[in-house]
Design an enzyme around this catalytic site. Structure first.
Site, PDB file in Angstrom:
ATOM      1  N   TYR A   1      38.751  17.266 -16.790  1.00 21.29           N
ATOM      2  CA  TYR A   1      39.080  16.093 -16.121  1.00 21.29           C
ATOM      3  C   TYR A   1      40.116  15.073 -16.668  1.00 21.29           C
ATOM      4  O   TYR A   1      39.775  13.996 -17.156  1.00 21.29           O
ATOM      5  CB  TYR A   1      37.644  15.522 -15.760  1.00 21.29           C
ATOM      6  CG  TYR A   1      36.797  16.312 -15.057  1.00 21.29           C
ATOM      7  CD1 TYR A   1      36.995  17.126 -14.172  1.00 21.29           C
ATOM      8  CD2 TYR A   1      35.433  16.067 -15.383  1.00 21.29           C
ATOM      9  CE1 TYR A   1      36.196  18.254 -13.512  1.00 21.29           C
ATOM     10  CE2 TYR A   1      34.256  17.213 -14.874  1.00 21.29           C
ATOM     11  CZ  TYR A   1      34.659  17.967 -14.046  1.00 21.29           C
ATOM     12  OH  TYR A   1      33.858  18.783 -13.449  1.00 21.29           O
ATOM     13  N   HIS A   2      41.173  15.774 -17.550  1.00 22.15           N
ATOM     14  CA  HIS A   2      42.099  14.995 -18.096  1.00 22.15           C
ATOM     15  C   HIS A   2      43.581  14.780 -17.564  1.00 22.15           C
ATOM     16  O   HIS A   2      44.499  15.158 -18.062  1.00 22.15           O
ATOM     17  CB  HIS A   2      42.241  15.226 -19.223  1.00 22.15           C
ATOM     18  CG  HIS A   2      41.004  15.000 -20.375  1.00 22.15           C
ATOM     19  ND1 HIS A   2      40.787  15.867 -21.377  1.00 22.15           N
ATOM     20  CD2 HIS A   2      39.761  14.397 -19.943  1.00 22.15           C
ATOM     21  CE1 HIS A   2      39.584  15.336 -21.705  1.00 22.15           C
ATOM     22  NE2 HIS A   2      38.867  14.768 -21.024  1.00 22.15           N
ATOM     23  N   PRO A   3      43.561  14.609 -16.043  1.00 17.68           N
ATOM     24  CA  PRO A   3      44.902  14.762 -15.519  1.00 17.68           C
ATOM     25  C   PRO A   3      45.908  13.700 -16.048  1.00 17.68           C
ATOM     26  O   PRO A   3      45.324  12.596 -16.128  1.00 17.68           O
ATOM     27  CB  PRO A   3      44.612  14.718 -13.817  1.00 17.68           C
ATOM     28  CG  PRO A   3      43.466  13.996 -13.866  1.00 17.68           C
ATOM     29  CD  PRO A   3      42.644  14.461 -15.072  1.00 17.68           C
TER      30      PRO A   3
ATOM     31  N   ASP B   1      46.770  18.733 -17.788  1.00 22.08           N
ATOM     32  CA  ASP B   1      45.373  18.560 -17.912  1.00 22.08           C
ATOM     33  C   ASP B   1      44.869  19.566 -19.000  1.00 22.08           C
ATOM     34  O   ASP B   1      45.528  20.157 -19.782  1.00 22.08           O
ATOM     35  CB  ASP B   1      44.776  19.253 -16.338  1.00 22.08           C
ATOM     36  CG  ASP B   1      43.363  18.700 -16.472  1.00 22.08           C
ATOM     37  OD1 ASP B   1      42.810  17.847 -17.173  1.00 22.08           O
ATOM     38  OD2 ASP B   1      42.279  19.271 -15.661  1.00 22.08           O
TER      39      ASP B   1
END
Length: 549
Positions: free
Chosen positions: A464-466, A290
């Site tokens: 919010y970049h998993p 992330d």
């Protein structure tokens, strides 16, 4: 019910896949648990903080307590709506750096180097106002635009970067990412241009594409082949049969969960959950990555920020103007200027990203500063920390266990200190200093390494970049989950196409590369020869070995 292809997840990649497969004449059923994206909270760009905090649109995942962040549990919003996370995200459009995709190929994802994926980025996008069409697409379904940058703070931020000795780039999605310049967004005619608007709704207008609302419980596998998806809908459980492929596009959180519920994953973990082991793939749920970021905030000297609208009358004005004319502050995500820089000499391409916002507020719309202010979201792009997604129970309705292990690698701390100090230097340049009244956070008391570390521990938030939980690699790589054609190793007729397959996180926001994965995967599913590679050479700082800027 049956179709040639059953796609689980109507998000960024799933919508693109549905569009391309239906366009090619294949029959497609898209299984999506979420519902409609109608209504101003999703479609109005300026309302972006609302849908990601609404149970109607968001799965509501949270991480386990993160030791590196003082035991805080970090929200993990994922879209539970058509369009998936492209319907609740910040709409920022970043392809990633060319070197990101070259690394994918070096890591075993053959055919996914930058030269290979560039044609798919160009196929998918309709980029407006770009300087070099050789690098950009101008006829695709995904509209990409730039904000008006009416507020002088947007220009001041770019000029501060220039004043600090960094370059200016006219198009960070073109030949040159490094530098400061305008930010791009998936916004068209004042409206969020999600994957649902760009791809899914046009696909559903075809007779061979259908959307089925329901909870995907597991992939049905018979004699080593995926033959359908077990779906719970309206109180009934039925199997949606696939004549060709089942394709999981359910997000980097729900895709590994579905694989494990279907018996594909780390054998010991599946056995501990009482699940049969169909394919022992230790990479399922591993490699979770992330982007973390902090908000460097300043009070403004003059009342020229968005704080003027941060009251009942102001919000009513913004909303009414948008509803009537699709214009005004509500027609922008307000991320209209950006920066990509390298943290040190010896790093060949940017490893720090800035989003500038003319308001001092958290991404989720909470904790606005009591007055006019502005901020930059800043964080490292390539953390070495890795986490995992595992099952909490064998029940499909239970949320999985999410552990990011944020800040577990010692380099993360040094990188965040560099982010903070370089950000302060930029805001101290005359073009921005003229607007700064005082620093709000980290605040003047945070100077030493220990003080900056404490600020990061207490205030770092997910961007919010998993991604990465079903990574792509060579078929003989024991840690790989899918091969370079997105086929799950060890099971026939099953593919994954979403951010789960990223071997390593890309530079910037992940919506664009996720859609690209769906576009390219469609050609693999169709058995087509991939689009011809385009060997354009990206700009790399000529003295990167010795110079930080």
């Amino acid at each position: 019910m049956e179709a040639d292809h059953v796609i689980v997840g109507a998000g960024s990649a799933g919508s693109a896949l549905a569009f391309r497969l239906a366009e090619a004449g294949r029959s497609v059923i898209v299984v999506e648990y979420g519902g409609s994206d109608r209504g101003p909270f999703i479609q109005m760009p300026g309302a972006l903080s609302y849908p990601m905090n609404m149970a109607r649109y968001d799965w509501g995942f949270v991480s386990e307590p993160e030791p590196g962040l003082g035991g805080r549990r970090i929200p993990v919003p994922r879209g539970k709506v058509i369009g998936g996370s492209s319907s609740i995200n910040g709409m920022v459009y970043v392809r990633g750096h060319a070197r990101d995709f070259d690394h994918w190929a070096e890591a075993g994802a053959a055919g996914w180097a930058f030269a290979d994926v560039l044609p798919y980025f160009k196929r998918m996008e309709h980029a407006h106002g770009v300087p070099d069409p050789a690098w950009r697409g101008t006829a695709g379904p995904l509209h990409v635009t730039r904000g008006r940058r009416d507020n002088p703070l947007f220009h001041a931020f770019v000029e501060a970067g220039r004043s600090a000795g960094y370059g200016v780039t006219e198009d960070y999605n073109g030949a040159r990412q490094e530098g400061f310049g305008p930010m791009e967004a998936t916004i068209w005619q004042g409206r969020r241009w999600s994957a649902a608007n760009a791809y899914l709704k046009p696909a559903l207008r075809r007779p061979n594409c259908r959307l089925l609302r329901g909870l995907a419980r597991r992939v049905v596998i018979r004699e080593g082949r995926a033959v359908g998806v077990e779906v719970e809908s309206g109180g009934r459980v039925e199997v949606i049969a696939s004549r060709s492929d089942v394709i999981l596009c359910a997000s980097s959180i729900n895709t590994p969960k579905l694989l494990m519920l279907s018996g594909i994953g780390p054998g010991a973990h599946l056995q501990a959950m009482g699940l049969p082991v169909v394919a022992d793939r230790p990479g399922v749920g591993a490699n979770l990555q992330d982007h973390l970021e902090v908000y460097v905030q300043f009070a403004a000297r003059r009342p020229i920020t968005l704080y003027r609208y941060w009251n009942l009358l102001g919000k009513a004005y913004v909303g009414l103007r948008w509803l009537l004319t699709r214009s005004g502050p509500g027609a922008s995500n307000q991320f209209e200027s950006a920066g990509f820089i390298r943290s040190a000499a010896g790093i060949d391409y940017p490893d720090i990203q800035f989003h500038f916002l003319p308001l001092a507020v958290r991404y989720d719309g909470k904790a606005v500063a009591a007055g006019h202010g502005f901020q930059a979201h800043v964080g490292p792009m390539r953390s070495k920390s890795r986490g995992s997604v595992t099952l909490r129970s064998p029940r499909p309705e239970d949320a999985p266990v999410i552990r990011f292990n944020y800040m577990s690698h010692p380099d993360d701390w040094a990188e965040f200190r560099a982010c903070l100090r370089l950000a302060r230097e930029i805001f101290a340049q005359p073009p921005m200093a003229a607007h700064v009244a005082r620093e709000l956070q980290p605040g003047p008391a945070a100077e030493t390494d220990a003080e900056l570390d404490a600020f990061v521990r207490d205030h770092a938030e997910s961007a919010y970049h998993p991604c990465g939980t079903a990574r792509m690699g060579a078929r003989d790589d024991p840690g790989a989950v899918v091969d370079p054609e997105c086929r799950v190793v060890g099971v026939e007729g099953l593919r994954v196409a979403d951010s789960s397959v990223f071997p390593r996180i890309t530079n910037g926001n992940l919506n664009a590369p996720s859609i690209m994965v769906g576009e390219k995967a469609a050609d693999h599913v169709l058995g087509r020869r991939p689009l011809p590679p385009e060997n354009l050479e990206p700009w790399i700082h000529p003295d990167w070995r010795r110079s930080q800027r």
